[in-house]
Structure formats: structure tokens, C-alpha cells
Design a protein around this motif. Structure first.
Motif, PDB file in Angstrom:
ATOM      1  N   MET A   1       0.827  -1.211   0.000  1.00 47.19           N
ATOM      2  CA  MET A   1       0.000   0.000   0.000  1.00 47.19           C
ATOM      3  C   MET A   1       0.862   1.263   0.000  1.00 47.19           C
ATOM      4  O   MET A   1       0.557   2.247  -0.685  1.00 47.19           O
ATOM      5  CB  MET A   1      -0.920   0.006   1.234  1.00 47.19           C
ATOM      6  N   VAL A   2       1.955   1.228   0.780  1.00 43.62           N
ATOM      7  CA  VAL A   2       2.856   2.382   0.806  1.00 43.62           C
ATOM      8  C   VAL A   2       3.425   2.644  -0.576  1.00 43.62           C
ATOM      9  O   VAL A   2       3.456   3.776  -1.067  1.00 43.62           O
ATOM     10  CB  VAL A   2       4.000   2.151   1.826  1.00 43.62           C
ATOM     11  N   ILE A   3       3.883   1.563  -1.234  1.00 41.70           N
ATOM     12  CA  ILE A   3       4.446   1.709  -2.580  1.00 41.70           C
ATOM     13  C   ILE A   3       3.381   2.204  -3.555  1.00 41.70           C
ATOM     14  O   ILE A   3       3.629   3.077  -4.394  1.00 41.70           O
ATOM     15  CB  ILE A   3       5.043   0.362  -3.062  1.00 41.70           C
ATOM     16  N   THR A   4       2.176   1.664  -3.431  1.00 41.03           N
ATOM     17  CA  THR A   4       1.077   2.073  -4.321  1.00 41.03           C
ATOM     18  C   THR A   4       0.778   3.560  -4.179  1.00 41.03           C
ATOM     19  O   THR A   4       0.673   4.298  -5.173  1.00 41.03           O
ATOM     20  CB  THR A   4      -0.190   1.259  -4.008  1.00 41.03           C
ATOM     21  N   TYR A   5       0.650   4.013  -2.928  1.00 41.43           N
ATOM     22  CA  TYR A   5       0.350   5.427  -2.695  1.00 41.43           C
ATOM     23  C   TYR A   5       1.523   6.316  -3.116  1.00 41.43           C
ATOM     24  O   TYR A   5       1.320   7.440  -3.591  1.00 41.43           O
ATOM     25  CB  TYR A   5       0.006   5.654  -1.227  1.00 41.43           C
ATOM     26  N   ALA A   6       2.738   5.836  -2.939  1.00 42.98           N
ATOM     27  CA  ALA A   6       3.909   6.610  -3.350  1.00 42.98           C
ATOM     28  C   ALA A   6       3.901   6.828  -4.854  1.00 42.98           C
ATOM     29  O   ALA A   6       4.118   7.946  -5.348  1.00 42.98           O
ATOM     30  CB  ALA A   6       5.194   5.898  -2.915  1.00 42.98           C
ATOM     31  N   PHE A   7       3.642   5.743  -5.597  1.00 38.53           N
ATOM     32  CA  PHE A   7       3.608   5.867  -7.048  1.00 38.53           C
ATOM     33  C   PHE A   7       2.413   6.710  -7.513  1.00 38.53           C
ATOM     34  O   PHE A   7       2.501   7.454  -8.488  1.00 38.53           O
ATOM     35  CB  PHE A   7       3.573   4.485  -7.704  1.00 38.53           C
ATOM     36  N   LEU A   8       1.282   6.575  -6.784  1.00 40.98           N
ATOM     37  CA  LEU A   8       0.117   7.388  -7.115  1.00 40.98           C
ATOM     38  C   LEU A   8       0.439   8.865  -6.911  1.00 40.98           C
ATOM     39  O   LEU A   8       0.086   9.725  -7.733  1.00 40.98           O
ATOM     40  CB  LEU A   8      -1.076   6.976  -6.249  1.00 40.98           C
ATOM     41  N   GLY A   9       1.131   9.177  -5.795  1.00 47.18           N
ATOM     42  CA  GLY A   9       1.522  10.562  -5.531  1.00 47.18           C
ATOM     43  C   GLY A   9       2.455  11.103  -6.603  1.00 47.18           C
ATOM     44  O   GLY A   9       2.310  12.246  -7.066  1.00 47.18           O
ATOM     45  N   ILE A  10       3.434  10.271  -7.026  1.00 49.68           N
ATOM     46  CA  ILE A  10       4.370  10.684  -8.087  1.00 49.68           C
ATOM     47  C   ILE A  10       3.618  10.939  -9.383  1.00 49.68           C
ATOM     48  O   ILE A  10       3.871  11.920 -10.094  1.00 49.68           O
ATOM     49  CB  ILE A  10       5.449   9.605  -8.293  1.00 49.68           C
ATOM     50  N   PHE A  11       2.647  10.037  -9.694  1.00 45.97           N
ATOM     51  CA  PHE A  11       1.872  10.173 -10.925  1.00 45.97           C
ATOM     52  C   PHE A  11       1.062  11.473 -10.919  1.00 45.97           C
ATOM     53  O   PHE A  11       1.038  12.212 -11.916  1.00 45.97           O
ATOM     54  CB  PHE A  11       0.940   8.977 -11.088  1.00 45.97           C
ATOM     55  N   ILE A  12       0.403  11.761  -9.781  1.00 45.98           N
ATOM     56  CA  ILE A  12      -0.405  12.992  -9.676  1.00 45.98           C
ATOM     57  C   ILE A  12       0.494  14.218  -9.794  1.00 45.98           C
ATOM     58  O   ILE A  12       0.158  15.195 -10.479  1.00 45.98           O
ATOM     59  CB  ILE A  12      -1.183  13.006  -8.345  1.00 45.98           C
ATOM     60  N   ALA A  13       1.678  14.169  -9.153  1.00 47.72           N
ATOM     61  CA  ALA A  13       2.610  15.293  -9.237  1.00 47.72           C
ATOM     62  C   ALA A  13       3.083  15.494 -10.673  1.00 47.72           C
ATOM     63  O   ALA A  13       3.206  16.622 -11.161  1.00 47.72           O
ATOM     64  CB  ALA A  13       3.805  15.047  -8.320  1.00 47.72           C
ATOM     65  N   LEU A  14       3.348  14.377 -11.363  1.00 44.71           N
ATOM     66  CA  LEU A  14       3.799  14.448 -12.754  1.00 44.71           C
ATOM     67  C   LEU A  14       2.730  15.066 -13.643  1.00 44.71           C
ATOM     68  O   LEU A  14       3.018  15.931 -14.484  1.00 44.71           O
ATOM     69  CB  LEU A  14       4.155  13.050 -13.246  1.00 44.71           C
ATOM     70  N   MET A  15       1.481  14.630 -13.462  1.00 42.74           N
ATOM     71  CA  MET A  15       0.389  15.177 -14.255  1.00 42.74           C
ATOM     72  C   MET A  15       0.173  16.663 -13.942  1.00 42.74           C
ATOM     73  O   MET A  15      -0.119  17.465 -14.830  1.00 42.74           O
ATOM     74  CB  MET A  15      -0.908  14.399 -13.985  1.00 42.74           C
ATOM     75  N   GLY A  16       0.321  17.002 -12.635  1.00 43.70           N
ATOM     76  CA  GLY A  16       0.181  18.407 -12.246  1.00 43.70           C
ATOM     77  C   GLY A  16       1.239  19.276 -12.898  1.00 43.70           C
ATOM     78  O   GLY A  16       0.942  20.362 -13.408  1.00 43.70           O
ATOM     79  N   TYR A  17       2.487  18.796 -12.892  1.00 41.38           N
ATOM     80  CA  TYR A  17       3.556  19.577 -13.513  1.00 41.38           C
ATOM     81  C   TYR A  17       3.368  19.643 -15.023  1.00 41.38           C
ATOM     82  O   TYR A  17       3.631  20.675 -15.642  1.00 41.38           O
ATOM     83  CB  TYR A  17       4.929  18.974 -13.206  1.00 41.38           C
ATOM     84  N   PHE A  18       2.880  18.543 -15.624  1.00 37.12           N
ATOM     85  CA  PHE A  18       2.635  18.533 -17.066  1.00 37.12           C
ATOM     86  C   PHE A  18       1.607  19.614 -17.436  1.00 37.12           C
ATOM     87  O   PHE A  18       1.784  20.354 -18.403  1.00 37.12           O
ATOM     88  CB  PHE A  18       2.131  17.161 -17.499  1.00 37.12           C
ATOM     89  N   ALA A  19       0.541  19.706 -16.648  1.00 36.02           N
ATOM     90  CA  ALA A  19      -0.479  20.730 -16.907  1.00 36.02           C
ATOM     91  C   ALA A  19       0.093  22.119 -16.715  1.00 36.02           C
ATOM     92  O   ALA A  19      -0.177  23.038 -17.506  1.00 36.02           O
ATOM     93  CB  ALA A  19      -1.674  20.512 -15.967  1.00 36.02           C
ATOM     94  N   TYR A  20       0.902  22.290 -15.658  1.00 33.16           N
ATOM     95  CA  TYR A  20       1.548  23.588 -15.404  1.00 33.16           C
ATOM     96  C   TYR A  20       2.479  23.959 -16.559  1.00 33.16           C
ATOM     97  O   TYR A  20       2.474  25.102 -17.034  1.00 33.16           O
ATOM     98  CB  TYR A  20       2.327  23.514 -14.097  1.00 33.16           C
ATOM     99  N   PHE A  21       3.258  22.997 -17.021  1.00 35.54           N
ATOM    100  CA  PHE A  21       4.192  23.264 -18.118  1.00 35.54           C
ATOM    101  C   PHE A  21       3.450  23.692 -19.377  1.00 35.54           C
ATOM    102  O   PHE A  21       3.839  24.652 -20.045  1.00 35.54           O
ATOM    103  CB  PHE A  21       5.023  22.002 -18.395  1.00 35.54           C
ATOM    104  N   GLU A  22       2.362  22.980 -19.692  1.00 28.25           N
ATOM    105  CA  GLU A  22       1.610  23.271 -20.914  1.00 28.25           C
ATOM    106  C   GLU A  22       0.968  24.659 -20.870  1.00 28.25           C
ATOM    107  O   GLU A  22       0.926  25.370 -21.878  1.00 28.25           O
ATOM    108  CB  GLU A  22       0.525  22.209 -21.129  1.00 28.25           C
ATOM    109  N   THR A  23       0.462  25.047 -19.697  1.00 28.55           N
ATOM    110  CA  THR A  23      -0.280  26.306 -19.603  1.00 28.55           C
ATOM    111  C   THR A  23       0.596  27.514 -19.286  1.00 28.55           C
ATOM    112  O   THR A  23       0.249  28.637 -19.628  1.00 28.55           O
ATOM    113  CB  THR A  23      -1.379  26.208 -18.527  1.00 28.55           C
ATOM    114  N   VAL A  24       1.744  27.305 -18.602  1.00 28.59           N
ATOM    115  CA  VAL A  24       2.550  28.434 -18.127  1.00 28.59           C
ATOM    116  C   VAL A  24       3.927  28.503 -18.774  1.00 28.59           C
ATOM    117  O   VAL A  24       4.336  29.546 -19.261  1.00 28.59           O
ATOM    118  CB  VAL A  24       2.714  28.376 -16.582  1.00 28.59           C
ATOM    119  N   LYS A  25       4.649  27.378 -18.808  1.00 27.58           N
ATOM    120  CA  LYS A  25       6.067  27.417 -19.170  1.00 27.58           C
ATOM    121  C   LYS A  25       6.381  27.042 -20.610  1.00 27.58           C
ATOM    122  O   LYS A  25       7.462  27.364 -21.109  1.00 27.58           O
ATOM    123  CB  LYS A  25       6.856  26.474 -18.247  1.00 27.58           C
ATOM    124  N   SER A  26       5.464  26.372 -21.299  1.00 26.47           N
ATOM    125  CA  SER A  26       5.812  25.813 -22.608  1.00 26.47           C
ATOM    126  C   SER A  26       6.252  26.870 -23.606  1.00 26.47           C
ATOM    127  O   SER A  26       7.211  26.671 -24.355  1.00 26.47           O
ATOM    128  CB  SER A  26       4.623  25.021 -23.168  1.00 26.47           C
TER     129      SER A  26
END
Length: 392
Positions: A1-26
Motif C-alpha cells: 500500500m505504501v508503494i502504491t500510494y507513493a507511485f500514485l503521488g508521483i503520478f499525480i505530481a507528474l500530471m500536475g507539472y505537465f499541466a503547469y508546463f503546458e499552460t505556463v512554461k511551454s
């Protein structure tokens, strides 16, 4: 469960940064002059115009019957460095706004028809903050001298004029590239306003004065007797022409540009505090703005000897600065201590004149207090009214 939540957190952070990059930094990355992929846009887009603040055409692409494009600069040498060129690399606004010039926001049906026909679309126009009349006045005033002139509106950060000499005709860059680029003696392609590195001389006494004010709340009580020269530890400084200024307070030292007094002030300063203040005033770091600039250098530190300290206090020694940087410092002083981010692109528009993007004035930061700015302005005014620049 710890590993699952860790990877889920990384995935959400990655998607969040991807959206930020597309809208602000690209767009910043796409528009980087180091992005070689931009040049591929030229296969489908005719480069847009660069215009002055009054709508004057500073650069445009002409297409002949065979589809060959020629970039022309109607004002020739006048805007050579600030507008730049777009062949054999890019310089000036041609570099800073490359993506905007090669992006078309024409009516979408027109773009679709052009793509079906295999014809190029027309890139967006870039309207600058440059004032043609001021640019001409600065260019004429500099005459045959090598040097630079930079003009900025302190309350907004709008660059109104920028001249560097020796200059060149951007219309002839392609034909005469070897001769122009190989001229190592005059370095004609160097924009001396933003990339030149020079000892600031007495203009640096502004910073020495401000640091003395920072360290001494009773700076109005400063007193020094100038005898025309000052020798400390076998390091000797002379006032210009050996002039003897006599008894001076801080304001008199400033208006007379008294080298011996400022050497004396320099020796009294905390070197670490002085270095920290100069960093705040943008030394040894990237300067703000649209154009490519070089860092100014301030090397005084705890290991610096008496001679270097005295030289630094009067703007000599190892200190190097660009005219652009000194302009930013004086603009902040004129604007009650607040530096506005300098910018040379006012807005972009499509070929029909419809606004695409407006660039707004933005505060860069507070470099000094309002009270300090007011005091140093009074000192600077004294220089012109009764000091070393009284000829003006």
C-alpha cells in the motif's frame, strides 16, 4: 500500500507539472533562442514584421514571384543591434521574438486554405516599445564615437531606444557575413549596450554612496579634507587633474566626484555588506529583460587589499558593468527605488492587426528605499547644477 500510494503521488505530481508546463512554461521553452526547432516553422510561415511603437516597419519579409523570401530593414543601421538580424543566427528582437514572428494567428479558415494549397501562412507582427524619433536622436548624438545609448521609461520598464556603435547594415549581413563576423578589431556585432563590459568609473560612486548610507545613519555628518591625492599603504589615488576640493561633506564629495574622498569612504565600508548590497543591485547575476545580456562583475571581498578597495570605491579596479545595467540602476533611483522589468516587446498582432498578446509592465523588485532614492536623486542633480557636469 505504501508503494502504491507513493507511485500514485508521483503520478499525480507528474500530471500536475505537465499541466503547469503546458499552460505556463511551454511558450518560454518554445521561444528560447536556443530551441533549434523554431527554424522548422519557417517552412510553413512567412516571418512577420517587427514594428516601432508608432507602427513604423523596422523589419519585414518580402516574397517574390518564385516564393523566395528576403528580410529587409528599412532603417538600415539605425536599429542594427536592438532589432538585429535573422540570418547566420539571430540577434536582438529577431532572436527574442523568433517564435512570435514564426507563429501565425491569421483567420483559421485562411490558414486551412493555405495549408491545402501548400502555401505559407503569414507570421504574427511584433510591435516593440522602440521610439523611432528617440532612436534617431540617440544615434545622431553618438555620432562617430564607439559606445552605447540606452533609454528606458522608469515607471514602466519600456525600452524606448538602444543604440550601439560601431554598427552595421542588417540588410547586408547575409552578403557580407565573413567580413562582418570576422572584424575582431571593432567587434561590430557586439551590442555594447547590453553585452559590453566596462569600468563604470564615477557612475559607480552612486553605489558607494548608497552603501555608506546603509552603514551610517549619520551620513550627513561625513567630513573629509581633499588635498588632491590620498596615499594609504603605498596605494595612491588622485582626483581628476590633481584638483584640490578642500573640506567636503558627502553631497559635496559626490557632486565634485572626489576620488580621494570616495577612496576614503571605500576603506571605511564593510566589504561583505558592500558585496551583498551590490548583488542586490544586480551585480554578478543575470539581468532582467527580453534581450541577451552579460552579467556585470563585482569582485571585492574580504581578501581584497587596500589598493583594490580604493579603486573599487571610485568605479575602477576589477569592477565591470554594461551601460544597460547602469541604466537599470538609475531607472530604479528615478522610480523611488523600484525597478520595473525592462521590456522591448509591447504586443504581438496578426497580419490584420488583431491583438494576439499584450505584454504588461511588471515590477522586478525594490532595490533601495524611497528615501534613499530621493536623496541620491538630489545628489545627482547637484552634479549637473554645480558639480562636474555643470556644463550641461
Amino acid at each position: 500500500m505504501v508503494i502504491t500510494y507513493a507511485f500514485l503521488g508521483i503520478f499525480i505530481a507528474l500530471m500536475g507539472y505537465f499541466a503547469y508546463f503546458e499552460t505556463v512554461k511551454s511558450e518560454d521553452f518554445i521561444n528560447s533562442p536556443y530551441n533549434a526547432r523554431q527554424d522548422s516553422f519557417s517552412s510553413s510561415t512567412v516571418r512577420g514584421k517587427i514594428m516601432g511603437s508608432g507602427g513604423e516597419i523596422l523589419a519585414e519579409s518580402n516574397v517574390d514571384a518564385e516564393g523566395k523570401e528576403t528580410r529587409t530593414y528599412p532603417y538600415r543601421n539605425l536599429f542594427a543591434h536592438v532589432v538585429g538580424y535573422s540570418t547566420h543566427g539571430k540577434l536582438g528582437v529577431e532572436s527574442a521574438a523568433n517564435f512570435n514572428l514564426l507563429r501565425s494567428n491569421s483567420f483559421f479558415l485562411e490558414r486551412i486554405v493555405n495549408e491545402i494549397r501548400g502555401e505559407k501562412n503569414t507570421g504574427d507582427d511584433v510591435v516593440t516599445t522602440l521610439n523611432v524619433s528617440l532612436q534617431q536622436a540617440a544615434y545622431d548624438a553618438l555620432g562617430e564615437h564607439d559606445g552605447a545609448v540606452v533609454v528606458m521609461e522608469p515607471s514602466t520598464g519600456r525600452i524606448l531606444a538602444m543604440v550601439s556603435k560601431p554598427d552595421f547594415d542588417p540588410n547586408e549581413v547575409a552578403a557580407n557575413w565573413e567580413a562582418i563576423s570576422g572584424d575582431s578589431e571593432s567587434s561590430v556585432l557586439v551590442n555594447r549596450a547590453t553585452q559590453g563590459q566596462y569600468p563604470p568609473g564615477s557612475t559607480f560612486k552612486i553605489l558607494t554612496t548608497l552603501e555608506y548610507m546603509n552603514e551610517n545613519s549619520n551620513y550627513n555628518e561625513y567630513s573629509f579634507r581633499c588635498n588632491g591625492k590620498l596615499n594609504v599603504d603605498n596605494s595612491e589615488i588622485h582626483c581628476f587633474g590633481g584638483e584640490v576640493h578642500g573640506n567636503e561633506d558627502l553631497k559635496a564629495s559626490f557632486k565634485n566626484s572626489c576620488n580621494t574622498s570616495f577612496s576614503n569612504i571605500g576603506l571605511s565600508l564593510d566589504k561583505a555588506a558592500f558585496r551583498k548590497f551590490c548583488k542586490k543591485m544586480l551585480f554578478n547575476q543575470k539581468l532582467p529583460g527580453d534581450l541577451d545580456t552579460k552579467k556585470s562583475s563585482f569582485s571585492l571581498d574580504a581578501s581584497s587589499g587596500t589598493g583594490e578597495t580604493m579603486q573599487t570605491a571610485i568605479g575602477q579596479g576589477k569592477t565591470l558593468v554594461s551601460p544597460y545595467h547602469m541604466m537599470l540602476i538609475s531607472a530604479a533611483i528615478a522610480n523611488d527605488g523600484v525597478l520595473m522589468t525592462p521590456y522591448v516587446i509591447d504586443h504581438t498582432q496578426n497580419k490584420d492587426g488583431t491583438l494576439v498578446k499584450q505584454f504588461e509592465a511588471a515590477e522586478y523588485g525594490k532595490l533601495l528605499s524611497k528615501e534613499q532614492a530621493q536623496t541620491i536623486r538630489e545628489y545627482m542633480q547637484e552634479v549637473v547644477e554645480s558639480g562636474t557636469a555643470s556644463a550641461l
